[in-house]
Design an enzyme around this catalytic site. Structure first.
Site, mmCIF file in Angstrom:
data_model
loop_
_atom_site.group_PDB
_atom_site.id
_atom_site.type_symbol
_atom_site.label_atom_id
_atom_site.label_comp_id
_atom_site.label_asym_id
_atom_site.label_seq_id
_atom_site.Cartn_x
_atom_site.Cartn_y
_atom_site.Cartn_z
ATOM 1 N N ASP A 100 -12.394 33.137 3.849
ATOM 2 C CA ASP A 100 -11.732 33.810 4.986
ATOM 3 C C ASP A 100 -10.620 32.870 5.442
ATOM 4 O O ASP A 100 -10.869 31.911 6.160
ATOM 5 C CB ASP A 100 -12.751 34.047 6.108
ATOM 6 N N TRP A 104 -18.019 26.640 5.549
ATOM 7 C CA TRP A 104 -18.798 27.835 5.197
ATOM 8 C C TRP A 104 -19.111 27.717 3.713
ATOM 9 O O TRP A 104 -18.261 27.293 2.928
ATOM 10 C CB TRP A 104 -17.939 29.065 5.477
ATOM 11 N N ASP A 128 -11.766 24.221 5.800
ATOM 12 C CA ASP A 128 -10.426 24.470 6.351
ATOM 13 C C ASP A 128 -9.629 23.176 6.328
ATOM 14 O O ASP A 128 -10.198 22.077 6.466
ATOM 15 C CB ASP A 128 -10.529 25.002 7.782
ATOM 16 N N ASN A 154 -18.350 34.019 8.920
ATOM 17 C CA ASN A 154 -17.434 32.945 8.527
ATOM 18 C C ASN A 154 -16.055 33.040 9.167
ATOM 19 O O ASN A 154 -15.150 32.307 8.783
ATOM 20 C CB ASN A 154 -17.305 32.856 6.996
ATOM 21 N N ASP A 155 -15.891 33.947 10.131
ATOM 22 C CA ASP A 155 -14.590 34.086 10.785
ATOM 23 C C ASP A 155 -14.441 33.001 11.850
ATOM 24 O O ASP A 155 -14.321 33.273 13.032
ATOM 25 C CB ASP A 155 -14.468 35.485 11.395
ATOM 26 N N TRP A 190 -13.048 26.142 11.110
ATOM 27 C CA TRP A 190 -13.891 24.988 10.782
ATOM 28 C C TRP A 190 -13.204 23.679 11.158
ATOM 29 O O TRP A 190 -13.786 22.604 11.004
ATOM 30 C CB TRP A 190 -14.281 25.010 9.309
ATOM 31 N N TYR A 212 -5.635 24.922 12.687
ATOM 32 C CA TYR A 212 -5.976 25.437 11.354
ATOM 33 C C TYR A 212 -4.716 25.631 10.517
ATOM 34 O O TYR A 212 -3.748 26.228 10.977
ATOM 35 C CB TYR A 212 -6.733 26.762 11.476
ATOM 36 N N THR A 222 -7.214 27.167 3.820
ATOM 37 C CA THR A 222 -8.611 26.973 3.387
ATOM 38 C C THR A 222 -8.669 26.617 1.896
ATOM 39 O O THR A 222 -7.982 27.244 1.084
ATOM 40 C CB THR A 222 -9.432 28.261 3.649
HETATM 41 N N1 ABN Z 1 -11.823 29.647 8.361
HETATM 42 C C1 ABN Z 1 -10.537 30.159 8.582
HETATM 43 C C2 ABN Z 1 -10.312 30.593 9.990
HETATM 44 C C3 ABN Z 1 -9.570 29.805 10.831
HETATM 45 C C4 ABN Z 1 -9.346 30.215 12.122
HETATM 46 C C5 ABN Z 1 -9.888 31.402 12.572
HETATM 47 C C6 ABN Z 1 -10.627 32.201 11.697
HETATM 48 C C7 ABN Z 1 -10.835 31.798 10.396
#
Ligand code: ABN
Length: 172
Positions: A74, A99, A118, A146-147, A150, A159, A162
């Site tokens: 994700d 995740w 991430d 997993n949303d 990280w 962020y 990933t």
């Molecule tokens: N794991 C990626 C992510 C980052 C920020 C918000 C949602 C998903």
């Protein structure tokens, strides 16, 4: 009067009765405004989803969302952001928490445990957004969803993208 002249006169009169000067000016205004905006068309927002998700890349390419290792990912693919499928781009640091998913590799027929870390410390890359989310549960089961960003445990929790790191072969 010549019949052609008469026909032209009747047509013109009928057109004049059905239209107004104000309507004509409004139409002309719309035409001119539309023409003036034409050069701006390339700047307007368009759906770049297909390109963003790396849809044009072949499915066995790490720049494609369909690549086998990404089955539970994700986020933006780091391989489209200056890094690789397993390493962060320069200037971004991997998250220590992640995740974890299990993906089937069609090339050797084995299942692999894959960690989705991430990459943090840079603003969002935004390229090749990929949502596969295999075996993910809805947000009301947060420990199975997993949303998440990280990067939350990093000093800089911005962020960027990933990566997917193979941890080992999944035992049957
Ligand atoms: N794991 C990626 C992510 C980052 C920020 C918000 C949602 C998903």
């Amino acid at each position: 009067m010549h019949s052609l002249d008469r026909l032209f006169e009747l047509t013109t009169r009928s057109l004049a009765q059905r239209t107004s000067r104000r309507g004509f000016l409004a139409g002309l205004g719309q035409l001119l405004t539309g023409t003036a905006l034409l050069p701006l068309l390339p700047l307007l927002p368009v759906a770049r989803g297909a390109h963003a998700a790396g849809a044009s890349a072949p499915a066995d390419s790490p720049e494609s969302c369909q690549y086998w290792k990404y089955c539970a990912i994700d986020g933006s693919l780091c391989s489209c952001c200056g890094g690789t499928s397993a390493s962060c781009p320069p200037g971004a640091a991997p998250s220590p928490i992640s995740w974890v998913g299990t993906c089937h590799n069609p090339t050797d027929g084995r299942d692999y445990i894959v960690s989705y870390n991430d990459c943090c410390g840079k603003t969002s890359c935004g390229n090749c957004d990929c949502q596969r989310n295999e075996r993910e549960k809805p947000i009301y089961r947060p420990s199975r969803n997993n949303d998440l960003n990280w990067c939350m445990a990093n000093a800089d929790s911005n962020y960027h993208c990933t990566v997917s790191v193979i941890l080992g072969v999944a035992e049957k």
